[in-house]
Design a protein around this motif. Structure first.
Motif, PDB file in Angstrom:
ATOM      1  N   ARG A 239       2.026  -3.406   2.676  1.00 50.44           N
ATOM      2  CA  ARG A 239       3.092  -2.428   2.436  1.00 50.44           C
ATOM      3  C   ARG A 239       3.958  -2.244   3.678  1.00 50.44           C
ATOM      4  O   ARG A 239       5.189  -2.180   3.595  1.00 50.44           O
ATOM      5  CB  ARG A 239       2.472  -1.107   1.991  1.00 50.44           C
ATOM      6  CG  ARG A 239       3.455  -0.164   1.310  1.00 50.44           C
ATOM      7  CD  ARG A 239       2.722   0.948   0.577  1.00 50.44           C
ATOM      8  NE  ARG A 239       1.759   1.631   1.423  1.00 50.44           N
ATOM      9  CZ  ARG A 239       0.484   1.782   1.135  1.00 50.44           C
ATOM     10  NH1 ARG A 239      -0.010   1.272   0.028  1.00 50.44           N
ATOM     11  NH2 ARG A 239      -0.327   2.438   1.952  1.00 50.44           N
ATOM     12  N   GLN A 240       3.314  -2.181   4.851  1.00 48.98           N
ATOM     13  CA  GLN A 240       4.059  -2.014   6.096  1.00 48.98           C
ATOM     14  C   GLN A 240       4.925  -3.239   6.384  1.00 48.98           C
ATOM     15  O   GLN A 240       6.077  -3.109   6.814  1.00 48.98           O
ATOM     16  CB  GLN A 240       3.090  -1.782   7.257  1.00 48.98           C
ATOM     17  CG  GLN A 240       3.787  -1.549   8.597  1.00 48.98           C
ATOM     18  CD  GLN A 240       4.709  -0.338   8.568  1.00 48.98           C
ATOM     19  OE1 GLN A 240       4.308   0.752   8.160  1.00 48.98           O
ATOM     20  NE2 GLN A 240       5.967  -0.537   8.972  1.00 48.98           N
ATOM     21  N   ARG A 241       4.390  -4.411   6.113  1.00 51.41           N
ATOM     22  CA  ARG A 241       5.153  -5.619   6.382  1.00 51.41           C
ATOM     23  C   ARG A 241       6.336  -5.761   5.426  1.00 51.41           C
ATOM     24  O   ARG A 241       7.382  -6.299   5.798  1.00 51.41           O
ATOM     25  CB  ARG A 241       4.235  -6.831   6.322  1.00 51.41           C
ATOM     26  CG  ARG A 241       3.262  -6.836   7.492  1.00 51.41           C
ATOM     27  CD  ARG A 241       2.286  -7.972   7.472  1.00 51.41           C
ATOM     28  NE  ARG A 241       1.365  -7.834   8.593  1.00 51.41           N
ATOM     29  CZ  ARG A 241       0.489  -8.740   8.957  1.00 51.41           C
ATOM     30  NH1 ARG A 241       0.414  -9.870   8.300  1.00 51.41           N
ATOM     31  NH2 ARG A 241      -0.305  -8.538   9.984  1.00 51.41           N
ATOM     32  N   LEU A 242       6.174  -5.270   4.201  1.00 51.56           N
ATOM     33  CA  LEU A 242       7.296  -5.278   3.271  1.00 51.56           C
ATOM     34  C   LEU A 242       8.387  -4.328   3.764  1.00 51.56           C
ATOM     35  O   LEU A 242       9.586  -4.643   3.695  1.00 51.56           O
ATOM     36  CB  LEU A 242       6.814  -4.861   1.876  1.00 51.56           C
ATOM     37  CG  LEU A 242       7.744  -5.176   0.704  1.00 51.56           C
ATOM     38  CD1 LEU A 242       7.996  -6.676   0.606  1.00 51.56           C
ATOM     39  CD2 LEU A 242       7.152  -4.650  -0.593  1.00 51.56           C
ATOM     40  N   THR A 243       7.985  -3.182   4.279  1.00 46.18           N
ATOM     41  CA  THR A 243       8.941  -2.237   4.855  1.00 46.18           C
ATOM     42  C   THR A 243       9.659  -2.857   6.054  1.00 46.18           C
ATOM     43  O   THR A 243      10.878  -2.728   6.208  1.00 46.18           O
ATOM     44  CB  THR A 243       8.226  -0.949   5.292  1.00 46.18           C
ATOM     45  OG1 THR A 243       7.619  -0.346   4.152  1.00 46.18           O
ATOM     46  CG2 THR A 243       9.209   0.039   5.916  1.00 46.18           C
ATOM     47  N   ASP A 244       8.892  -3.549   6.903  1.00 45.95           N
ATOM     48  CA  ASP A 244       9.486  -4.208   8.067  1.00 45.95           C
ATOM     49  C   ASP A 244      10.477  -5.284   7.647  1.00 45.95           C
ATOM     50  O   ASP A 244      11.533  -5.454   8.267  1.00 45.95           O
ATOM     51  CB  ASP A 244       8.393  -4.835   8.936  1.00 45.95           C
ATOM     52  CG  ASP A 244       7.510  -3.800   9.613  1.00 45.95           C
ATOM     53  OD1 ASP A 244       7.928  -2.627   9.685  1.00 45.95           O
ATOM     54  OD2 ASP A 244       6.401  -4.159  10.056  1.00 45.95           O
ATOM     55  N   LEU A 245      10.136  -6.006   6.606  1.00 39.91           N
ATOM     56  CA  LEU A 245      11.029  -7.054   6.121  1.00 39.91           C
ATOM     57  C   LEU A 245      12.341  -6.463   5.637  1.00 39.91           C
ATOM     58  O   LEU A 245      13.422  -6.965   5.947  1.00 39.91           O
ATOM     59  CB  LEU A 245      10.349  -7.830   4.990  1.00 39.91           C
ATOM     60  CG  LEU A 245      11.141  -8.987   4.385  1.00 39.91           C
ATOM     61  CD1 LEU A 245      11.425 -10.055   5.430  1.00 39.91           C
ATOM     62  CD2 LEU A 245      10.406  -9.581   3.197  1.00 39.91           C
ATOM     63  N   ASP A 246      12.265  -5.389   4.883  1.00 40.68           N
ATOM     64  CA  ASP A 246      13.484  -4.726   4.397  1.00 40.68           C
ATOM     65  C   ASP A 246      14.310  -4.183   5.558  1.00 40.68           C
ATOM     66  O   ASP A 246      15.544  -4.198   5.524  1.00 40.68           O
ATOM     67  CB  ASP A 246      13.123  -3.588   3.433  1.00 40.68           C
ATOM     68  CG  ASP A 246      12.691  -4.093   2.074  1.00 40.68           C
ATOM     69  OD1 ASP A 246      13.093  -5.215   1.709  1.00 40.68           O
ATOM     70  OD2 ASP A 246      11.945  -3.376   1.379  1.00 40.68           O
ATOM     71  N   ARG A 247      13.622  -3.703   6.596  1.00 43.42           N
ATOM     72  CA  ARG A 247      14.330  -3.123   7.729  1.00 43.42           C
ATOM     73  C   ARG A 247      15.106  -4.185   8.500  1.00 43.42           C
ATOM     74  O   ARG A 247      16.198  -3.943   8.994  1.00 43.42           O
ATOM     75  CB  ARG A 247      13.345  -2.413   8.657  1.00 43.42           C
ATOM     76  CG  ARG A 247      14.027  -1.633   9.786  1.00 43.42           C
ATOM     77  CD  ARG A 247      12.995  -0.984  10.706  1.00 43.42           C
ATOM     78  NE  ARG A 247      12.173  -0.032   9.966  1.00 43.42           N
ATOM     79  CZ  ARG A 247      10.861  -0.142   9.823  1.00 43.42           C
ATOM     80  NH1 ARG A 247      10.225  -1.166  10.373  1.00 43.42           N
ATOM     81  NH2 ARG A 247      10.175   0.759   9.142  1.00 43.42           N
TER      82      ARG A 247
END
Length: 364
Positions: A239-247
């Motif tokens: 979940r955190q890595r998906l957030t980082d990707l979007d960022r």
């Protein structure tokens, strides 16, 4: 264990947008060995670094990733001309083969849950869109791509279909058979159709969209490998890595990704896209302007790319393409297409067919 999940940092991408790259993790080396495929000749065929599978956090462009898969297929065929690479790999898939996608799926309660999880997190490893639509009798899984500039080879599409079926069989310990399997044909694939038919238990048909249909009873069949506690431990990192990707992704690419999922439903307004992205329309406009584009330009560029993809790779009518691009009527699509290209869809398809006839690759 979590360190083995590909993150969004790029080793080979040279600063490209990570949303359009494919992850290659070190476990590929083990996979290749189990499948009896020597890594050195594969990487030489693909013209990729000899230590690629030893590197951490590698991401490849679409072109390089697809060359890798074509090289894997060529190497597999050099060993056994009758066994395509996806089926060779399926033979060695097991629960102790640590692939992030496979591991997350095996923790699920059933194949429906597994595909939902893969669909949510697939952007961490590939610029793909996976959807599952359910009815009371069956579930339809479709696979599409964020980047249509480099069409995926049939071997990669076949592998994704084999992966889902093998996953279901592995986790349920039963011979699950899909109701239908379809993907865009290619000359290489046509030579292996009977082999794939034997594996799936049904004929593999030609279609513009890669599709797999399961019976509802098989979609809900319990996974014997379900591990909810492990998933609760595993998911926060994803979940955190998906957030980082979007960022780190640009707003234009985020809009493009959202539109790709929304077009067939006709949801193409800025308001709808803004809501899905969780930003105001004013913020969306400002960020797109900072990137040198607008919402309409992003929408038109995507539609133009998809239209050429459908015209080149399918026999769909203008009305059918119009629907998939989110136009209310076929005439609207024709006028828009003429505005983008100065030509009608029929004229462009005729040019494509003429080019393919000259090259001896006619698919029209």
């Amino acid at each position: 264990m979590l360190d083995m999940i590909p993150n969004i940092k790029s080793s080979l991408s040279g600063g490209r947008n990570p949303m359009l790259d494919y992850a290659v993790w070190p476990g590929w080396r083990l996979l290749m060995q189990d499948a009896g495929l020597a890594t050195s000749p594969v990487l030489r065929r693909a013209q990729l670094p000899a230590d690629l599978f030893a590197r951490l956090n590698v991401r490849l462009s679409s072109a390089d990733f697809f060359k890798l898969w074509e090289a894997i297929e060529a190497e597999a065929k050099s060993i056994d001309a009758n066994l395509p690479a996806p089926l060779r790999i399926a033979q060695v898939m097991s629960s102790d083969w640590f692939d992030p996608e496979l591991f997350a799926a095996l923790c699920s309660s059933n194949i429906g849950c597994a595909i939902d999880r893969i669909a949510k997190y697939v952007r961490l490893i590939a610029p793909m869109v996976i959807k599952i639509q359910r009815t009371t009798s069956h579930a339809t899984v479709t696979i599409d791509f964020l980047d249509h500039t480099t069409p995926p080879p049939s071997v990669f599409l076949a592998f994704k279909l084999v992966f889902f079926v093998q996953l279901a069989r592995l986790a349920t310990r039963s011979k699950i058979q899909p109701l239908s399997v379809s993907l865009p044909y290619s000359p290489n694939l046509e030579a292996d159709l009977l082999t794939y038919q034997s594996y799936f238990g049904v004929a593999v048909t030609n279609s513009p969209v890669t599709t797999l249909v399961f019976a509802a009873v098989d979609v809900d069949r319990p996974f014997l490998t379900e591990n909810h506690k492990m998933w609760l431990f595993f998911e926060p990192s994803l979940r955190q890595r998906l957030t980082d990707l979007d960022r780190t992704a640009g707003m234009a690419e985020r809009v493009r990704s959202t539109l790709l999922e929304s077009l067939p439903a006709g949801e193409v307004s800025m308001q709808v896209v803004s809501r899905k992205l969780g930003v105001s329309t004013r913020t969306l406009q400002r960020k797109l302007q900072d990137e040198g584009t607008t919402f309409q330009q992003t929408l038109d560029t995507l539609r133009d790319s998809l239209a050429h993809h459908y015209l080149r790779n399918t026999t769909m009518s203008s009305a059918e393409i119009s629907f998939l691009l989110g136009f209310e009527e076929s005439n609207s699509f024709t006028r828009a297409f003429h505005g983008w290209t100065g030509k009608t869809p029929q004229a462009v398809r005729s040019e494509i067919c003429s080019d393919e006839n000259r090259q001896g690759t006619d698919s029209c």
